[in-house]
Design a protein around this motif. Structure first.
Motif, PDB file in Angstrom:
ATOM      1  N   MET A   1      -2.735   6.126  -8.273  1.00  0.00           N
ATOM      2  CA  MET A   1      -3.394   5.157  -7.388  1.00  0.00           C
ATOM      3  C   MET A   1      -4.477   5.846  -6.580  1.00  0.00           C
ATOM      4  SD  MET A   1      -0.400   2.683  -5.938  1.00  0.00           S
ATOM      5  CE  MET A   1       0.538   4.044  -5.256  1.00  0.00           C
ATOM      6  N   SER A   2      -5.469   5.063  -6.230  1.00  0.00           N
ATOM      7  CA  SER A   2      -6.602   5.614  -5.493  1.00  0.00           C
ATOM      8  C   SER A   2      -6.304   5.674  -4.011  1.00  0.00           C
ATOM      9  CB  SER A   2      -7.835   4.729  -5.737  1.00  0.00           C
ATOM     10  OG  SER A   2      -8.887   5.093  -4.879  1.00  0.00           O
ATOM     11  N   SER A   3      -6.917   6.647  -3.335  1.00  0.00           N
ATOM     12  CA  SER A   3      -6.787   6.747  -1.886  1.00  0.00           C
ATOM     13  C   SER A   3      -8.167   6.975  -1.311  1.00  0.00           C
ATOM     14  CB  SER A   3      -5.846   7.899  -1.512  1.00  0.00           C
ATOM     15  OG  SER A   3      -5.806   8.040  -0.105  1.00  0.00           O
ATOM     16  N   ARG A   4      -8.831   5.902  -0.920  1.00  0.00           N
ATOM     17  CA  ARG A   4     -10.206   5.990  -0.453  1.00  0.00           C
ATOM     18  C   ARG A   4     -10.337   5.285   0.892  1.00  0.00           C
ATOM     19  NH1 ARG A   4     -14.004   3.538  -4.752  1.00  0.00           N
ATOM     20  NH2 ARG A   4     -12.403   1.925  -4.732  1.00  0.00           N
ATOM     21  N   PRO A   5     -10.076   6.001   1.989  1.00  0.00           N
ATOM     22  CA  PRO A   5     -10.139   5.360   3.297  1.00  0.00           C
ATOM     23  C   PRO A   5     -11.528   4.889   3.676  1.00  0.00           C
ATOM     24  CG  PRO A   5      -9.813   7.734   3.503  1.00  0.00           C
ATOM     25  CD  PRO A   5      -9.650   7.403   2.065  1.00  0.00           C
ATOM     26  N   ASP A   6     -12.570   5.334   2.936  1.00  0.00           N
ATOM     27  CA  ASP A   6     -13.923   4.886   3.250  1.00  0.00           C
ATOM     28  C   ASP A   6     -14.286   3.607   2.518  1.00  0.00           C
ATOM     29  OD1 ASP A   6     -15.868   6.969   0.954  1.00  0.00           O
ATOM     30  OD2 ASP A   6     -13.864   6.102   0.789  1.00  0.00           O
ATOM     31  N   ASP A   7     -13.380   3.050   1.770  1.00  0.00           N
ATOM     32  CA  ASP A   7     -13.644   1.801   1.048  1.00  0.00           C
ATOM     33  C   ASP A   7     -13.720   0.659   2.057  1.00  0.00           C
ATOM     34  OD1 ASP A   7     -11.983   0.067  -1.721  1.00  0.00           O
ATOM     35  OD2 ASP A   7     -13.709  -0.468  -0.507  1.00  0.00           O
ATOM     36  N   GLU A  12      -9.594  -5.784   3.909  1.00  0.00           N
ATOM     37  CA  GLU A  12      -9.499  -7.188   3.518  1.00  0.00           C
ATOM     38  C   GLU A  12      -8.598  -7.354   2.307  1.00  0.00           C
ATOM     39  OE1 GLU A  12     -10.559  -9.942   5.051  1.00  0.00           O
ATOM     40  OE2 GLU A  12     -11.055  -8.561   6.662  1.00  0.00           O
ATOM     41  N   ARG A  13      -8.696  -6.441   1.364  1.00  0.00           N
ATOM     42  CA  ARG A  13      -7.841  -6.517   0.181  1.00  0.00           C
ATOM     43  C   ARG A  13      -6.375  -6.353   0.566  1.00  0.00           C
ATOM     44  NH1 ARG A  13      -9.425  -1.797  -2.898  1.00  0.00           N
ATOM     45  NH2 ARG A  13      -7.907  -2.491  -4.456  1.00  0.00           N
ATOM     46  N   ILE A  14      -6.123  -5.421   1.475  1.00  0.00           N
ATOM     47  CA  ILE A  14      -4.746  -5.200   1.925  1.00  0.00           C
ATOM     48  C   ILE A  14      -4.215  -6.432   2.640  1.00  0.00           C
ATOM     49  CG2 ILE A  14      -3.308  -3.864   3.505  1.00  0.00           C
ATOM     50  CD1 ILE A  14      -5.252  -1.482   2.926  1.00  0.00           C
ATOM     51  N   LEU A  15      -5.006  -7.002   3.537  1.00  0.00           N
ATOM     52  CA  LEU A  15      -4.560  -8.184   4.278  1.00  0.00           C
ATOM     53  C   LEU A  15      -4.325  -9.367   3.350  1.00  0.00           C
ATOM     54  CD1 LEU A  15      -6.790  -7.970   7.476  1.00  0.00           C
ATOM     55  CD2 LEU A  15      -4.318  -7.654   7.340  1.00  0.00           C
ATOM     56  N   SER A  31       7.751  -4.602   1.202  1.00  0.00           N
ATOM     57  CA  SER A  31       7.546  -3.233   1.653  1.00  0.00           C
ATOM     58  C   SER A  31       6.055  -2.892   1.681  1.00  0.00           C
ATOM     59  CB  SER A  31       8.265  -2.247   0.729  1.00  0.00           C
ATOM     60  OG  SER A  31       7.658  -2.264  -0.558  1.00  0.00           O
ATOM     61  N   THR A  32       5.719  -1.907   2.484  1.00  0.00           N
ATOM     62  CA  THR A  32       4.343  -1.416   2.504  1.00  0.00           C
ATOM     63  C   THR A  32       3.963  -0.865   1.133  1.00  0.00           C
ATOM     64  OG1 THR A  32       4.634  -0.831   4.830  1.00  0.00           O
ATOM     65  CG2 THR A  32       2.725   0.097   3.708  1.00  0.00           C
ATOM     66  N   ARG A  33       4.910  -0.257   0.455  1.00  0.00           N
ATOM     67  CA  ARG A  33       4.644   0.264  -0.880  1.00  0.00           C
ATOM     68  C   ARG A  33       4.245  -0.855  -1.832  1.00  0.00           C
ATOM     69  NH1 ARG A  33       5.757   4.919  -3.248  1.00  0.00           N
ATOM     70  NH2 ARG A  33       7.123   5.555  -1.517  1.00  0.00           N
ATOM     71  N   ASN A  42      -2.368   3.834  -2.111  1.00  0.00           N
ATOM     72  CA  ASN A  42      -1.105   4.443  -1.731  1.00  0.00           C
ATOM     73  C   ASN A  42      -0.754   4.084  -0.281  1.00  0.00           C
ATOM     74  OD1 ASN A  42      -2.493   6.269  -0.015  1.00  0.00           O
ATOM     75  ND2 ASN A  42      -2.810   7.685  -1.732  1.00  0.00           N
ATOM     76  N   ILE A  43       0.468   4.426   0.117  1.00  0.00           N
ATOM     77  CA  ILE A  43       0.956   4.052   1.436  1.00  0.00           C
ATOM     78  C   ILE A  43       0.107   4.648   2.544  1.00  0.00           C
ATOM     79  CG2 ILE A  43       2.909   4.254   3.027  1.00  0.00           C
ATOM     80  CD1 ILE A  43       4.774   4.087   0.662  1.00  0.00           C
ATOM     81  N   ALA A  44      -0.344   5.879   2.352  1.00  0.00           N
ATOM     82  CA  ALA A  44      -1.150   6.529   3.384  1.00  0.00           C
ATOM     83  C   ALA A  44      -2.459   5.779   3.618  1.00  0.00           C
ATOM     84  CB  ALA A  44      -1.432   7.981   2.991  1.00  0.00           C
ATOM     85  N   THR A  45      -3.064   5.281   2.548  1.00  0.00           N
ATOM     86  CA  THR A  45      -4.322   4.552   2.687  1.00  0.00           C
ATOM     87  C   THR A  45      -4.087   3.200   3.356  1.00  0.00           C
ATOM     88  OG1 THR A  45      -5.156   5.639   0.698  1.00  0.00           O
ATOM     89  CG2 THR A  45      -6.333   3.689   1.450  1.00  0.00           C
ATOM     90  N   VAL A  46      -2.994   2.550   3.004  1.00  0.00           N
ATOM     91  CA  VAL A  46      -2.651   1.284   3.657  1.00  0.00           C
ATOM     92  C   VAL A  46      -2.483   1.515   5.151  1.00  0.00           C
ATOM     93  CG1 VAL A  46      -0.892  -0.514   3.869  1.00  0.00           C
ATOM     94  CG2 VAL A  46      -1.606   0.278   1.598  1.00  0.00           C
ATOM     95  N   ALA A  47      -1.754   2.557   5.520  1.00  0.00           N
ATOM     96  CA  ALA A  47      -1.532   2.856   6.936  1.00  0.00           C
ATOM     97  C   ALA A  47      -2.838   3.195   7.641  1.00  0.00           C
ATOM     98  CB  ALA A  47      -0.543   4.006   7.068  1.00  0.00           C
TER      99      ALA A  47
END
Length: 213
Positions: A1-7, A12-15, A31-33, A42-47
């Motif tokens: 899975m990608s982890s791009r906090p600058d996206d 909006e996609r997460i919400l 779950s957040t997962r 990944n979970i870290a990017t969601v957080a």
């Protein structure tokens, strides 16, 4: 899975994914997962974008509330602008009911989120009712009471319970519809059933207004 906090679109996609999953499964079973997997993060990017699960849930419920409040406020303005006669007031109140029903059918995720809370989902997050649901119901009840008093209608009516009745029935019909004698579930996309429900809801509202004090 990608982890791009600058996206820039990640939040909006997460919400959007969280709204869908919380509405379908409820707070406790989501779950957040699972939310991260739904959007390929990944979970870290969601957080990073929305915080932990409670913060994410609050953000989802806040967005649902704001959409609901916008629709309700616009409908209340139209109700308040109606003529003062009993006939005009009755018609305007039924228009208000229709506006709320239309909102529920156009945004089925909002009733679903609230109905999950009715089933005691996320009970530790009591601020959802304190900040969102309680004040809006009180505001609607006060506005409806003012308009009815102006027209001399519903002197003996419990307007707060009338508002809750509209909410309960509109939410439930939009989510579950009705079941006919053969066991078929007929929902709001079945136009005769929708018309039948709308007429029944109108009859309930006018019946409350006509009840003797």
């Amino acid at each position: 899975m990608s982890s791009r906090p600058d996206d820039g679109h990640s939040r909006e996609r997460i919400l959007a994914a969280a709204t869908r999953l919380f509405a379908e499964r409820g707070y406790d079973a989501t779950s957040t997962r699972a939310i991260g997997e739904a959007v390929g993060l990944n979970i870290a990017t969601v957080a990073y974008h929305v915080g932990a699960k409670p913060e994410l849930y609050r953000a989802v419920m806040r967005r649902a509330h704001l959409a609901q409040r916008e629709a309700v406020t616009a409908a209340l303005h139209r109700l308040d602008a109606c003529g003062p006669s009993p006939r005009e007031t009755r018609g305007a109140l039924l228009d208000f009911v229709d506006s709320y029903l239309t909102f529920c059918l156009d945004h089925p995720e909002v009733p679903a989120l609230w109905m999950r809370r009715w089933l005691a989902e996320g009970t530790e997050l009591t601020e959802i009712e304190t900040e969102f649901a309680g004040p809006l119901v009180a505001e609607v009840a006060a506005a409806v009471r003012t308009v009815l008093d102006r027209a001399g209608l519903g002197a003996g009516a419990d307007i707060e319970l009338l508002v809750f009745t509209i909410v309960w029935t509109a939410h439930s019909f939009g989510q579950a519809g009705v079941i006919d004698a053969t066991g078929r579930r007929l929902g709001p996309h079945d136009l005769p059933t929708l018309d039948r429900f709308r007429r029944h809801l109108h009859a309930v509202v006018t019946g409350v207004l006509d009840r003797e004090p």
